[in-house]
Write a protein that holds these residues in place. Structure first.
Motif, PDB file in Angstrom:
ATOM      1  N   VAL A  41     -28.799 -15.379 -30.938  1.00  0.00           N
ATOM      2  CA  VAL A  41     -28.024 -16.076 -29.888  1.00  0.00           C
ATOM      3  C   VAL A  41     -26.548 -15.739 -29.531  1.00  0.00           C
ATOM      4  CG1 VAL A  41     -27.488 -18.407 -28.577  1.00  0.00           C
ATOM      5  CG2 VAL A  41     -29.908 -18.247 -29.613  1.00  0.00           C
ATOM      6  N   LEU A  42     -26.067 -15.905 -30.881  1.00  0.00           N
ATOM      7  CA  LEU A  42     -24.684 -15.637 -30.891  1.00  0.00           C
ATOM      8  C   LEU A  42     -24.337 -14.034 -30.610  1.00  0.00           C
ATOM      9  CD1 LEU A  42     -23.585 -17.961 -33.848  1.00  0.00           C
ATOM     10  CD2 LEU A  42     -23.389 -18.284 -31.239  1.00  0.00           C
ATOM     11  N   VAL A  43     -25.047 -13.163 -31.173  1.00  0.00           N
ATOM     12  CA  VAL A  43     -24.988 -11.713 -30.932  1.00  0.00           C
ATOM     13  C   VAL A  43     -25.080 -11.456 -29.619  1.00  0.00           C
ATOM     14  CG1 VAL A  43     -25.721  -9.507 -31.669  1.00  0.00           C
ATOM     15  CG2 VAL A  43     -25.386 -11.195 -33.464  1.00  0.00           C
ATOM     16  N   GLN A  44     -26.203 -11.807 -29.010  1.00  0.00           N
ATOM     17  CA  GLN A  44     -26.540 -11.649 -27.749  1.00  0.00           C
ATOM     18  C   GLN A  44     -25.423 -12.011 -26.747  1.00  0.00           C
ATOM     19  OE1 GLN A  44     -29.390 -10.274 -25.991  1.00  0.00           O
ATOM     20  NE2 GLN A  44     -29.908  -9.387 -28.101  1.00  0.00           N
ATOM     21  N   ALA A  45     -24.714 -13.424 -27.040  1.00  0.00           N
ATOM     22  CA  ALA A  45     -24.040 -13.984 -25.883  1.00  0.00           C
ATOM     23  C   ALA A  45     -22.578 -13.146 -25.821  1.00  0.00           C
ATOM     24  CB  ALA A  45     -23.546 -15.151 -26.797  1.00  0.00           C
ATOM     25  N   PHE A  46     -22.202 -12.164 -27.047  1.00  0.00           N
ATOM     26  CA  PHE A  46     -21.108 -11.608 -26.811  1.00  0.00           C
ATOM     27  C   PHE A  46     -21.342 -10.002 -26.664  1.00  0.00           C
ATOM     28  CE2 PHE A  46     -19.653 -15.552 -29.071  1.00  0.00           C
ATOM     29  CZ  PHE A  46     -18.441 -15.673 -28.585  1.00  0.00           C
ATOM     30  N   ARG A  47     -22.753  -9.677 -26.301  1.00  0.00           N
ATOM     31  CA  ARG A  47     -22.675  -8.341 -26.399  1.00  0.00           C
ATOM     32  C   ARG A  47     -22.260  -7.463 -25.157  1.00  0.00           C
ATOM     33  NH1 ARG A  47     -28.989  -6.262 -26.232  1.00  0.00           N
ATOM     34  NH2 ARG A  47     -28.474  -6.208 -24.180  1.00  0.00           N
ATOM     35  N   GLN A  48     -21.912  -8.077 -24.197  1.00  0.00           N
ATOM     36  CA  GLN A  48     -20.978  -7.551 -23.139  1.00  0.00           C
ATOM     37  C   GLN A  48     -19.754  -7.830 -23.213  1.00  0.00           C
ATOM     38  OE1 GLN A  48     -23.404  -7.999 -19.477  1.00  0.00           O
ATOM     39  NE2 GLN A  48     -24.789  -6.716 -20.465  1.00  0.00           N
ATOM     40  N   GLY A  49     -18.780  -8.139 -24.280  1.00  0.00           N
ATOM     41  CA  GLY A  49     -17.649  -8.408 -24.650  1.00  0.00           C
ATOM     42  C   GLY A  49     -17.088  -9.833 -24.047  1.00  0.00           C
ATOM     43  N   LEU A  50     -16.113 -10.125 -24.837  1.00  0.00           N
ATOM     44  CA  LEU A  50     -15.495 -11.658 -24.617  1.00  0.00           C
ATOM     45  C   LEU A  50     -15.355 -11.860 -23.031  1.00  0.00           C
ATOM     46  CD1 LEU A  50     -14.572 -13.734 -26.337  1.00  0.00           C
ATOM     47  CD2 LEU A  50     -12.293 -12.831 -26.210  1.00  0.00           C
ATOM     48  N   HIS A  51     -14.858 -10.747 -22.328  1.00  0.00           N
ATOM     49  CA  HIS A  51     -14.390 -11.417 -20.880  1.00  0.00           C
ATOM     50  C   HIS A  51     -15.986 -11.636 -20.241  1.00  0.00           C
ATOM     51  CE1 HIS A  51     -12.350 -10.943 -16.964  1.00  0.00           C
ATOM     52  NE2 HIS A  51     -13.324 -10.256 -16.722  1.00  0.00           N
ATOM     53  N   ALA A  52     -16.919 -10.804 -20.260  1.00  0.00           N
ATOM     54  CA  ALA A  52     -17.977 -11.333 -19.501  1.00  0.00           C
ATOM     55  C   ALA A  52     -18.528 -12.853 -20.179  1.00  0.00           C
ATOM     56  CB  ALA A  52     -19.137 -10.392 -20.081  1.00  0.00           C
ATOM     57  N   TYR A  53     -18.190 -12.951 -21.509  1.00  0.00           N
ATOM     58  CA  TYR A  53     -18.587 -14.210 -21.846  1.00  0.00           C
ATOM     59  C   TYR A  53     -18.016 -15.293 -21.400  1.00  0.00           C
ATOM     60  CZ  TYR A  53     -19.398 -17.733 -25.520  1.00  0.00           C
ATOM     61  OH  TYR A  53     -19.701 -19.081 -26.147  1.00  0.00           O
ATOM     62  N   LEU A  54     -16.812 -15.149 -21.190  1.00  0.00           N
ATOM     63  CA  LEU A  54     -16.043 -16.412 -20.811  1.00  0.00           C
ATOM     64  C   LEU A  54     -16.470 -16.456 -19.145  1.00  0.00           C
ATOM     65  CD1 LEU A  54     -12.529 -15.737 -22.477  1.00  0.00           C
ATOM     66  CD2 LEU A  54     -14.118 -17.453 -22.865  1.00  0.00           C
ATOM     67  N   GLN A  55     -16.599 -15.038 -18.506  1.00  0.00           N
ATOM     68  CA  GLN A  55     -16.912 -15.116 -16.922  1.00  0.00           C
ATOM     69  C   GLN A  55     -18.121 -16.213 -16.698  1.00  0.00           C
ATOM     70  OE1 GLN A  55     -15.172 -12.165 -15.071  1.00  0.00           O
ATOM     71  NE2 GLN A  55     -15.425 -13.948 -13.567  1.00  0.00           N
ATOM     72  N   SER A  56     -19.147 -16.270 -17.582  1.00  0.00           N
ATOM     73  CA  SER A  56     -20.316 -17.072 -17.615  1.00  0.00           C
ATOM     74  C   SER A  56     -19.888 -18.620 -17.185  1.00  0.00           C
ATOM     75  CB  SER A  56     -21.160 -17.017 -18.584  1.00  0.00           C
ATOM     76  OG  SER A  56     -21.249 -15.641 -19.049  1.00  0.00           O
ATOM     77  N   PHE A  57     -18.939 -18.985 -17.784  1.00  0.00           N
ATOM     78  CA  PHE A  57     -18.577 -20.301 -17.533  1.00  0.00           C
ATOM     79  C   PHE A  57     -17.427 -20.627 -16.719  1.00  0.00           C
ATOM     80  CE2 PHE A  57     -19.085 -19.677 -22.400  1.00  0.00           C
ATOM     81  CZ  PHE A  57     -20.111 -20.529 -22.643  1.00  0.00           C
ATOM     82  N   SER A  58     -17.026 -19.617 -15.841  1.00  0.00           N
ATOM     83  CA  SER A  58     -16.356 -19.865 -14.733  1.00  0.00           C
ATOM     84  C   SER A  58     -17.069 -20.261 -13.349  1.00  0.00           C
ATOM     85  CB  SER A  58     -15.176 -18.688 -14.484  1.00  0.00           C
ATOM     86  OG  SER A  58     -15.902 -17.551 -14.238  1.00  0.00           O
ATOM     87  N   ASP A  59     -18.461 -19.626 -13.474  1.00  0.00           N
ATOM     88  CA  ASP A  59     -19.287 -19.876 -12.432  1.00  0.00           C
ATOM     89  C   ASP A  59     -19.339 -21.418 -12.312  1.00  0.00           C
ATOM     90  OD1 ASP A  59     -21.542 -19.959 -10.759  1.00  0.00           O
ATOM     91  OD2 ASP A  59     -23.143 -19.804 -12.504  1.00  0.00           O
ATOM     92  N   PRO A  60     -19.303 -21.930 -10.764  1.00  0.00           N
ATOM     93  CA  PRO A  60     -19.283 -23.261 -10.597  1.00  0.00           C
ATOM     94  C   PRO A  60     -20.457 -24.147 -11.183  1.00  0.00           C
ATOM     95  CG  PRO A  60     -19.311 -21.879  -8.655  1.00  0.00           C
ATOM     96  CD  PRO A  60     -19.106 -21.256  -9.677  1.00  0.00           C
ATOM     97  N   ASP A  61     -21.583 -23.405 -10.951  1.00  0.00           N
ATOM     98  CA  ASP A  61     -22.862 -24.022 -11.453  1.00  0.00           C
ATOM     99  C   ASP A  61     -22.998 -24.246 -12.806  1.00  0.00           C
ATOM    100  OD1 ASP A  61     -23.990 -23.682  -8.795  1.00  0.00           O
ATOM    101  OD2 ASP A  61     -25.253 -22.109  -9.322  1.00  0.00           O
ATOM    102  N   ALA A  62     -22.252 -23.381 -13.785  1.00  0.00           N
ATOM    103  CA  ALA A  62     -22.155 -23.772 -14.986  1.00  0.00           C
ATOM    104  C   ALA A  62     -21.295 -24.924 -15.647  1.00  0.00           C
ATOM    105  CB  ALA A  62     -21.721 -22.407 -15.777  1.00  0.00           C
ATOM    106  N   THR A  63     -20.024 -24.813 -14.723  1.00  0.00           N
ATOM    107  CA  THR A  63     -19.341 -26.010 -14.851  1.00  0.00           C
ATOM    108  C   THR A  63     -19.948 -27.293 -14.512  1.00  0.00           C
ATOM    109  OG1 THR A  63     -18.204 -25.388 -13.073  1.00  0.00           O
ATOM    110  CG2 THR A  63     -16.866 -24.838 -15.052  1.00  0.00           C
ATOM    111  N   SER A  64     -20.804 -27.170 -13.356  1.00  0.00           N
ATOM    112  CA  SER A  64     -21.322 -28.590 -12.975  1.00  0.00           C
ATOM    113  C   SER A  64     -22.599 -28.907 -13.877  1.00  0.00           C
ATOM    114  CB  SER A  64     -21.679 -28.322 -11.322  1.00  0.00           C
ATOM    115  OG  SER A  64     -23.097 -28.467 -11.537  1.00  0.00           O
ATOM    116  N   ALA A  65     -23.032 -28.071 -14.505  1.00  0.00           N
ATOM    117  CA  ALA A  65     -24.090 -28.195 -15.536  1.00  0.00           C
ATOM    118  C   ALA A  65     -23.343 -28.868 -16.669  1.00  0.00           C
ATOM    119  CB  ALA A  65     -24.815 -26.939 -15.810  1.00  0.00           C
ATOM    120  N   ILE A  66     -22.326 -28.327 -17.085  1.00  0.00           N
ATOM    121  CA  ILE A  66     -21.740 -28.804 -18.397  1.00  0.00           C
ATOM    122  C   ILE A  66     -21.193 -30.178 -18.008  1.00  0.00           C
ATOM    123  CG2 ILE A  66     -19.671 -28.788 -19.828  1.00  0.00           C
ATOM    124  CD1 ILE A  66     -20.058 -25.565 -19.605  1.00  0.00           C
TER     125      ILE A  66
END
Lengths: 295, 278
Positions: A41-66
């Motif tokens: 899971v950890l390897v897959q999460a960072f496969r497309q780099g740190l930028h893409a990783y952080l991008q996933s959390f700026s999605d409003p759906d993700a923040t609302s889910a959190i």
């Protein structure tokens, strides 16, 4: 009852090659079945780099889910902690008839399938449920809304705190609290200066287990949530949504967040568990009551 | 074990018992009763008709069958792991001990997507395997093995510990002096002591596996009659607004959970009594 092995005489243990063979099999099994998925899971999460990783959390759906996940966890945790202390107090410190039935009822959420747990609340509060038409007339939303998610989470995590506290309080007996009362302590003084102090570590242990389960609950919440993106999706449901829509790296990014929480849980559990064993051995040398048998 | 004297001077009995009973009634007793009463709307033959439909029976067979296989795997490896963790010393033992609890701490959905991608034909493990396990019953067994492992380890571990205390070791010492081989000691003295704990862990893992949803749905494939587990079928029926069917399937699972719980409690009470005598 500790480290009996370091000084085990040679005739009471297996030959070295068997020992190391068994250790290899055990560790190999754990690595393939537990460690590999975690690392993956950890390897897959960072496969497309740190930028893409952080991008996933700026999605409003993700923040609302959190946000939703945290709200549900905090409410369930608060309710079940108060309940756990009350239940453990009356079960461990007093004797009454039907105690075993009560303990079995408290255990029941552990045994029930999470899907069945979600279903019972749909049958009560859903559109076709017992209170369904009443709720619709009064415009109260429970199923497919926050209250339903909180209810399902609370149900699933109900036994954790009580389950940890009951054996601990039983082993400690009633002497110290009785002494406090005889010496003139009020009920609150007795509780805040004697009981809480004595049960502190197992309370913390129960809270850790309870919050880990509440954060990750999937089946029960899935049934009552309605999967409305950005509204009633908790983080695990959001991960399912991302996965089903082939947004793999975003799914694994969110999953890695829960993985990190799981790791924190494991570390905290180990540390607190060690303190708990120590305090238990000092308090009362009752083997078999170390709270590890039931999760 | 101290027991409170009957007229206790401790405060709060009425308050805490009242609160506990109310809370358990509202959250557990009433909802579960509602589920059971809901099936009372069905006649016996209707109920029987639903739970013996080919699709429902197939889902029960799959859920119980895969859970049974996974629990058996866990009974063997879980006991082995518990033994290794208590009796042997090796580098990283504490870390391994902590790792055992991972399935309790890791959300099931995370485990689900990790396992399916890992065993996929492109995944780290799927690439090596000569056959495919994803979207097959074998995949479900893998997910359930992941979920159930800590139940067996954590049930057996305290018993192995109690056997390793000084009084426990004396029995082994005596057997050795009387000429028993190491194998005979393991097989005829230690294993019989472990059976109840293994049974308890097995039942816990089995019960959990039958009801498990989150980690399984991703790897199962969810084909009706083939890889559709019973909890998923409940959700499918619910989404079709087929409440009677969902309820009937759920009641059968609930009855099973209840029996499993009673078994585990009986074994655990037995174990506690014996450990206290030891």
């Amino acid at each position: 009852m500790h480290s009996p092995v370091a000084d085990t005489p040679r005739h009471l243990t297996e030959p070295a090659w068997i020992r190391w063979g068994l250790i290899t099999v055990a560790c190999g099994f754990l690595i393939v079945f537990l460690l590999l998925p975690l690392t993956f899971v950890l390897v897959q999460a960072f496969r497309q780099g740190l930028h893409a990783y952080l991008q996933s959390f700026s999605d409003p759906d993700a923040t609302s889910a959190i946000r939703l996940t945290i709200i549900a966890t905090v409410i369930a945790l608060a309710l079940n902690t108060v309940f756990g202390i009350c239940a453990a107090w009356c079960i461990a410190k007093f004797s009454f008839r039907g105690k075993n039935v009560l303990i079995t009822l408290i255990d029941l959420p552990f045994a029930v399938s999470p899907v069945v747990a979600g279903l019972v609340f749909v049958l009560l509060f859903g559109a076709g449920g017992w209170f369904g038409s009443y709720l619709r007339d009064h415009n109260v939303h429970i199923i497919f809304a926050l209250p339903g998610i909180v209810l399902a989470t609370t149900f699933v995590t109900l036994p954790f705190v009580a389950r940890e506290l009951i054996p601990m309080m039983q082993a400690q007996g009633t002497d110290e609290e009785e002494a406090a009362r005889v010496l003139g302590a009020s009920a609150w003084q007795m509780f805040s200066r004697v009981t809480i102090f004595n049960i502190g570590w197992s309370l913390l242990y129960g809270i850790i287990l309870c919050s880990a389960r509440a954060l990750g609950e999937f089946g029960a919440v899935s049934v009552v949530s309605g999967h409305i993106n950005g509204k009633t999706c908790t983080l695990p449901l959001h991960i399912e949504y991302l996965y089903d829509n082939y947004q793999l790296s975003a799914a694994f990014a969110c999953a890695s967040l829960l993985c990190l929480l799981a790791l924190v849980t494991l570390v905290a559990k180990t540390l607190v568990g060690r303190r708990l064993r120590l305090s238990m051995e000092v308090a009362d040398d009752v083997p078999g009551l170390v709270p590890t048998a039931v999760p | 074990m101290a027991h409170a004297a009957r007229p206790s001077i401790l405060p709060g009995f009425g308050l805490t018992l009242g609160y506990t009973l109310t809370y358990v009634s509202l959250l557990v007793v009433i909802p579960i009763t509602a589920l059971v009463l809901r099936t009372a709307n069905l006649s016996w033959s209707e109920f029987w008709g639903i739970v013996t439909t080919a699709r429902v029976v197939a889902s029960y067979e799959l859920s119980f069958g895969t859970a049974l296989v996974a629990a058996l795997i866990n009974a063997v490896f879980g006991t082995l792991i518990a033994w290794v963790l208590v009796r042997y010393r090796f580098p990283g033992r504490t870390l391994v001990d902590a790792l055992v609890d991972l399935p309790f701490a890791l959300p099931t959905a995370v485990a689900g997507i990790a396992l399916v991608t890992l065993y996929d034909h492109q995944g780290w493990i799927g690439r090596i395997l000569p056959f495919s396990v994803v979207y097959k019953p074998a995949g479900i067994v893998i997910a359930l093995t992941f979920i159930g492992l800590p139940f067996v380890v954590r049930s057996v571990q305290p018993v192995v510990e109690s056997l390793s205390t000084r009084s426990g070791a004396e029995i082994e010492e005596a057997a050795h002096c009387l000429g028993a081989s190491r194998g005979a000691i393991l097989w005829r003295i230690i294993l019989p002591e472990l059976w109840p704990a293994i049974a308890a862990g097995f039942t816990l893992a089995f019960a959990r596996g039958v009801g498990e949803y989150g980690s399984v749905v991703f790897i199962a494939g969810n084909m009706p009659m083939k890889t559709e587990i019973a909890p998923l079928l409940i959700i499918t029926k619910l989404e079709e607004y087929d409440y009677p069917a969902a309820t009937a399937i759920a009641v059968v699972m609930l009855a099973f959970s209840f029996v499993a719980l009673l078994c585990v409690n009986a074994v655990q009470r037995f174990l506690e009594r014996r450990l206290r005598h030891a």
